[in-house]
Each structure stands twice: as structure tokens, then as C-alpha cells.
Design an enzyme around this catalytic site. Structure first.
Site, PDB file in Angstrom:
ATOM      1  N   CYS A  46       0.618   0.732   1.491  1.00 62.24           N
ATOM      2  CA  CYS A  46      -0.013   0.026   0.394  1.00 62.24           C
ATOM      3  C   CYS A  46       0.832  -1.177  -0.027  1.00 62.24           C
ATOM      4  O   CYS A  46       2.056  -1.177   0.082  1.00 62.24           O
ATOM      5  CB  CYS A  46      -0.207   0.978  -0.785  1.00 62.24           C
ATOM      6  SG  CYS A  46      -1.143   0.265  -2.170  1.00 62.24           S
TER       7      CYS A  46
ATOM      8  N   ASP B 183       1.340  -2.046  -2.988  1.00 61.63           N
ATOM      9  CA  ASP B 183       1.923  -1.754  -4.293  1.00 61.63           C
ATOM     10  C   ASP B 183       3.410  -2.132  -4.319  1.00 61.63           C
ATOM     11  O   ASP B 183       4.175  -1.746  -3.431  1.00 61.63           O
ATOM     12  CB  ASP B 183       1.754  -0.256  -4.594  1.00 61.63           C
ATOM     13  CG  ASP B 183       2.033   0.093  -6.045  1.00 61.63           C
ATOM     14  OD1 ASP B 183       3.151  -0.181  -6.504  1.00 61.63           O
ATOM     15  OD2 ASP B 183       1.143   0.654  -6.707  1.00 61.63           O
TER      16      ASP B 183
ATOM     17  N   ARG C 230       5.761  -1.047  -5.910  1.00 62.49           N
ATOM     18  CA  ARG C 230       6.668   0.084  -6.066  1.00 62.49           C
ATOM     19  C   ARG C 230       6.892   0.852  -4.771  1.00 62.49           C
ATOM     20  O   ARG C 230       7.632   1.839  -4.748  1.00 62.49           O
ATOM     21  CB  ARG C 230       6.113   1.037  -7.131  1.00 62.49           C
ATOM     22  CG  ARG C 230       5.907   0.406  -8.500  1.00 62.49           C
ATOM     23  CD  ARG C 230       5.038   1.286  -9.377  1.00 62.49           C
ATOM     24  NE  ARG C 230       3.678   1.396  -8.859  1.00 62.49           N
ATOM     25  CZ  ARG C 230       2.718   2.145  -9.401  1.00 62.49           C
ATOM     26  NH1 ARG C 230       3.001   2.882 -10.474  1.00 62.49           N
ATOM     27  NH2 ARG C 230       1.512   2.177  -8.861  1.00 62.49           N
TER      28      ARG C 230
ATOM     29  N   HIS D 237       0.391   6.675  -1.205  1.00 64.40           N
ATOM     30  CA  HIS D 237       1.363   6.994  -2.246  1.00 64.40           C
ATOM     31  C   HIS D 237       0.704   7.559  -3.494  1.00 64.40           C
ATOM     32  O   HIS D 237      -0.496   7.387  -3.738  1.00 64.40           O
ATOM     33  CB  HIS D 237       2.189   5.752  -2.611  1.00 64.40           C
ATOM     34  CG  HIS D 237       1.404   4.675  -3.314  1.00 64.40           C
ATOM     35  ND1 HIS D 237       1.364   4.560  -4.687  1.00 64.40           N
ATOM     36  CD2 HIS D 237       0.650   3.663  -2.842  1.00 64.40           C
ATOM     37  CE1 HIS D 237       0.617   3.519  -5.023  1.00 64.40           C
ATOM     38  NE2 HIS D 237       0.172   2.961  -3.917  1.00 64.40           N
TER      39      HIS D 237
ATOM     40  N   CYS E  45      -2.027   5.686  -6.482  1.00 63.68           N
ATOM     41  CA  CYS E  45      -2.554   4.487  -5.838  1.00 63.68           C
ATOM     42  C   CYS E  45      -3.669   3.864  -6.680  1.00 63.68           C
ATOM     43  O   CYS E  45      -4.676   4.517  -6.991  1.00 63.68           O
ATOM     44  CB  CYS E  45      -3.082   4.821  -4.446  1.00 63.68           C
ATOM     45  SG  CYS E  45      -3.765   3.405  -3.563  1.00 63.68           S
TER      46      CYS E  45
END
Length: 213
Positions: free
Chosen positions: A63, A65, A67, A116, A119
Site C-alpha cells: 500500500c 500508505d 506508515r 496492512h 487500510c
């Protein structure tokens, strides 16, 4: 050496290389979880050695993302990971071409599909499913919803409503779609030049959960 022996040797080499790479990455994740990161292969010498060519051991579809950066999560270094990142690990032609390049040209033996915890793309798809239903999603012009919602629907049909379970379903479905859509990946798997693994990163612990499908 006969063809059978050559095939056996190739299988042994590919699987051992992939397993060794995966074990090394998971060891890096353990260091990350424990706060004992080593930041390997991030020095000037390594950077200079990679100017002319790259030779990553693994490709990762994960992803976008902020993080969830694979190199940090696995305490990896320059040139270790060929990373492709999209919201919710969505697959399009660019993603397929990138991963096929990693498999056919860079000869990675390991392909990781990593979702993750928490999400956002899956959260949006769950909310849309609850508010709009399958028909409403089908009529939506959101690319993310069209890409991720089938996983939510599949999880719902299996009576799975926990967010972690939905994330796992989406990872499994992403792997299935990669194999279905890519001749290059299918051939690499059938010739035992490639191993695919599923993983889920836990934001709360920093740990990578290894998934079996």
C-alpha cells in the site's frame, strides 16, 4: 546433466533463494519491532555500487500508505527491494508491467503482496458497501472502490466482518488476480523461478504477519 536433474536443481536453487530472502526480510522486521534496526547497505559504497545496475532479491506490492514503507519495516538497504506501491495494493497495467519487469528482467525469486492494518482503501470500501450496496458501488466512478470492494463483498459472503479478516481476504484476492492477469508471473511460478507470499503489516506492533493461502 539430464533435463530432470536440471529441473530439480533449478527448483532447489529458486526455492532456497526465495526462502533465504524471505527469512532475511523477516529477521529485519524483527529488528524493527524490537527497536534494534541496523540500517544495512545504506552507506556511500553501497550507493556507488548500484549506479550501473540493480539486483534486488525481492519485489513487494504494498500500500502507498505513508506508515507502511517496506524498506523501513524490513530494515532493508539500498538495492534490496523492488517496491511497487498503490492505495490498497490496487493492480493496474502499470503495476503488472512493473512486477513483470522485476520477475523477468531483474530475476527476483520472491514476490511479496503486503497489506496492512487500518487500510484506508478497505475502510472506504467497507463504508461504501454498507451505505450503497454492491449495485451502488458498481455505479460509482471511484477507481479505488471498483478495485477494492470485491474483496469486501467476498469477505461479507464468507460472513467475515472483522477488519483484519477483510484485509487478509483482500491480500489473498490480490495474489489471485496477479496470477490470473500476468502470463509472466504464471510462467515463473510454473517453472518454479518465483515464490509468492502474502503478508499483513500491523501498525500497532510493527510486526509483519505471514499469511498462508
Amino acid at each position: 546433466m539430464d533435463n530432470a536433474q536440471a529441473s530439480e536443481d533449478r527448483e532447489d536453487f529458486s526455492s532456497s533463494t526465495a526462502n533465504a530472502t524471505w527469512s532475511r526480510l523477516l529477521a529485519g522486521n524483527r529488528r524493527f519491532v524490537e527497536g534494534k534496526v541496523q540500517h544495512p547497505w545504506q552507506d556511500k559504497e553501497t550507493r556507488n555500487s548500484l549506479i550501473e545496475r540493480q539486483n534486488p532479491d525481492a519485489a513487494i506490492l504494498s500500500c502507498s500508505d505513508s506508515r507502511v514503507p517496506p524498506e523501513i519495516i524490513f530494515d532493508a538497504g539500498l538495492g534490496d527491494i523492488f517496491a511497487v506501491r498503490t492505495a490498497g495494493q490496487m493492480i493496474d497495467d502499470a503495476v503488472l508491467s512493473s512486477l513483470e519487469y522485476a520477475v523477468d528482467d531483474l530475476h527476483v525469486s520472491l514476490l511479496i503482496v503486503m497489506g496492512h492494518e487500518g487500510c484506508g482503501a478497505i475502510k472506504a470500501a467497507v463504508q461504501a458497501f454498507e451505505q450503497l450496496g454492491p449495485q451502488g458501488i458498481a455505479e460509482s466512478d471511484s477507481y479505488i472502490l471498483h478495485a477494492v470492494s470485491p474483496s469486501v463483498i467476498q469477505a461479507h459472503e464468507a460472513e467475515l466482518d472483522d477488519s483484519a479478516d477483510i484485509e487478509r481476504v483482500h491480500i489473498a484476492r490480490t495474489i489471485e488476480h496477479l496470477v490470473e492477469r500476468s502470463t509472466v508471473i504464471r510462467e515463473a511460478l510454473s517453472e518454479e523461478r518465483l515464490m509468492i507470499v502474502g503478508a499483513r503489516y500491523e501498525l500497532t506492533t510493527g510486526k509483519v504477519e505471514v499469511l498462508s493461502f
